[in-house]
Design an enzyme around this catalytic site. Structure first.
Site, PDB file in Angstrom:
ATOM      1  N   LYS A  11      31.527  70.283  69.658  1.00 33.30           N
ATOM      2  CA  LYS A  11      32.603  71.022  69.532  1.00 33.30           C
ATOM      3  C   LYS A  11      33.569  70.301  69.205  1.00 33.30           C
ATOM      4  O   LYS A  11      32.942  68.777  67.988  1.00 33.30           O
ATOM      5  CB  LYS A  11      33.076  71.660  70.755  1.00 33.30           C
ATOM      6  N   SER A 211      27.496  77.936  78.935  1.00 35.22           N
ATOM      7  CA  SER A 211      27.124  77.246  80.623  1.00 35.22           C
ATOM      8  C   SER A 211      25.214  76.345  81.104  1.00 35.22           C
ATOM      9  O   SER A 211      25.168  76.995  81.715  1.00 35.22           O
ATOM     10  CB  SER A 211      27.925  78.157  81.066  1.00 35.22           C
TER      11      SER A 211
HETATM   12  P1  13P Z   1      28.887  75.709  76.419  1.00 31.68           P
HETATM   13  O1  13P Z   1      27.468  75.123  77.018  1.00 31.68           O
HETATM   14  O2  13P Z   1      30.061  74.827  76.969  1.00 31.68           O
HETATM   15  O3  13P Z   1      28.848  76.948  77.077  1.00 31.68           O
HETATM   16  O4  13P Z   1      28.982  75.922  75.165  1.00 31.68           O
HETATM   17  C1  13P Z   1      28.071  76.799  74.454  1.00 31.68           C
HETATM   18  C2  13P Z   1      27.916  77.411  73.080  1.00 31.68           C
HETATM   19  O5  13P Z   1      29.402  77.254  72.215  1.00 31.68           O
HETATM   20  C3  13P Z   1      27.158  76.120  72.431  1.00 31.68           C
HETATM   21  O6  13P Z   1      27.761  76.279  70.977  1.00 31.68           O
END
Ligand code: 13P
Length: 248
Positions: A11, A211
């Site tokens: 991200k 998660s």
């Molecule tokens: P998390 O693993 O932080 O929940 O994010 C999942 C995600 O959106 C992967 O693209």
């Protein structure tokens, strides 16, 4: 037999120095990882990712692309530009893009087609919101998201892609879908695709995302239709990410 794929979705995180520590840390622990591994990094760090990862066991890619090939699209990045940095993967239709940047099913389908046309492997994300789950329309939502892509590119195109089921309510919330909840949707997706093309359905990698942590990865990845994970927060720590890769 489908090989499992664990992909990190960083991200909007990282810096040149943090990335170097993270990628060197993951590389150092890859010897006993059997799954395929990739990282999807912010655009400015693609050059760094290629520099550090080329020739090694970790593939790299981006988190988004434009549906357009070139032109007056300020701030956008094309599939050809991703190829310039030897990307293998590009995430398409992440729920954050759908919710925060207004990407419709149709735009996602265009982006998927643009990625495929350039020889990239799209990681197509689908998944329902909490409200949609609670009103019992999870399968309809996922089916609608898939149908937009199949309608645009055809079922055979999925053979060159990866799917990720990411329930929106499980992303970044610490609230993972139970292995059974995830498996149920994965099995639904595979059955839906099998009705169109059994070979594509049976060969398709369907990741789970939301998660995933070292502590829950093995049970999730142990489900018959879960072929690895798309990892957000836990992909930012080398030890945690490696533990997830080993669980796959
Ligand atoms: P998390 O693993 O932080 O929940 O994010 C999942 C995600 O959106 C992967 O693209």
């Amino acid at each position: 037999m489908r090989r499992k794929l664990v992909a990190g979705n960083w991200k909007m995180h990282g810096s040149l120095s943090e990335n170097e520590t993270l990628l060197r840390g993951v590389l150092a622990g890859m010897a006993d990882v059997k799954a395929a591994v990739a990282v999807c990094v912010p655009f400015p760090y693609l050059h760094q990712a290629r520099h550090l990862l080329a020739g090694g066991p970790i593939a790299w890619g981006a988190q988004n692309l434009s549906q357009h090939a070139k032109g007056a699209y300020t701030g956008e990045v094309s599939a050809a530009m991703l190829n310039d940095f030897s990307c293998r993967y590009v995430i398409v239709g992440h729920s954050e893009r759908r919710a925060l940047y207004g990407e419709s099913d149709e735009v996602v389908a265009e982006k998927f087609a643009a990625a495929l046309a350039a020889g990239l492997t799209p990681i197509l994300c689908v998944g329902e919101t909490l409200e949609e789950r609670e009103t019992g329309v999870t399968e309809q939502v996922v089916a609608r998201q898939l149908d937009a892509v199949i309608g645009r590119s055809g079922i055979a195109a999925l053979a060159a892609s990866v799917l990720a089921y990411e329930p929106v309510w499980a992303i970044g919330t610490g609230r993972t879908a139970t292995p059974q909840q995830a498996q149920d949707v994965h099995a639904f997706i595979r059955a839906k695709l099998r009705a169109l093309d059994a070979e594509v359905a049976d060969g398709l990698i369907i990741q789970y995302g939301g998660s995933v942590k070292a502590g829950n990865a093995a049970e999730l990845f142990g489900q018959p239709d879960i072929d690895g994970g798309l990892i957000g927060g836990a992909s930012l720590n080398a030890d945690e990410f490696l533990a997830i890769c080993r669980a796959a």
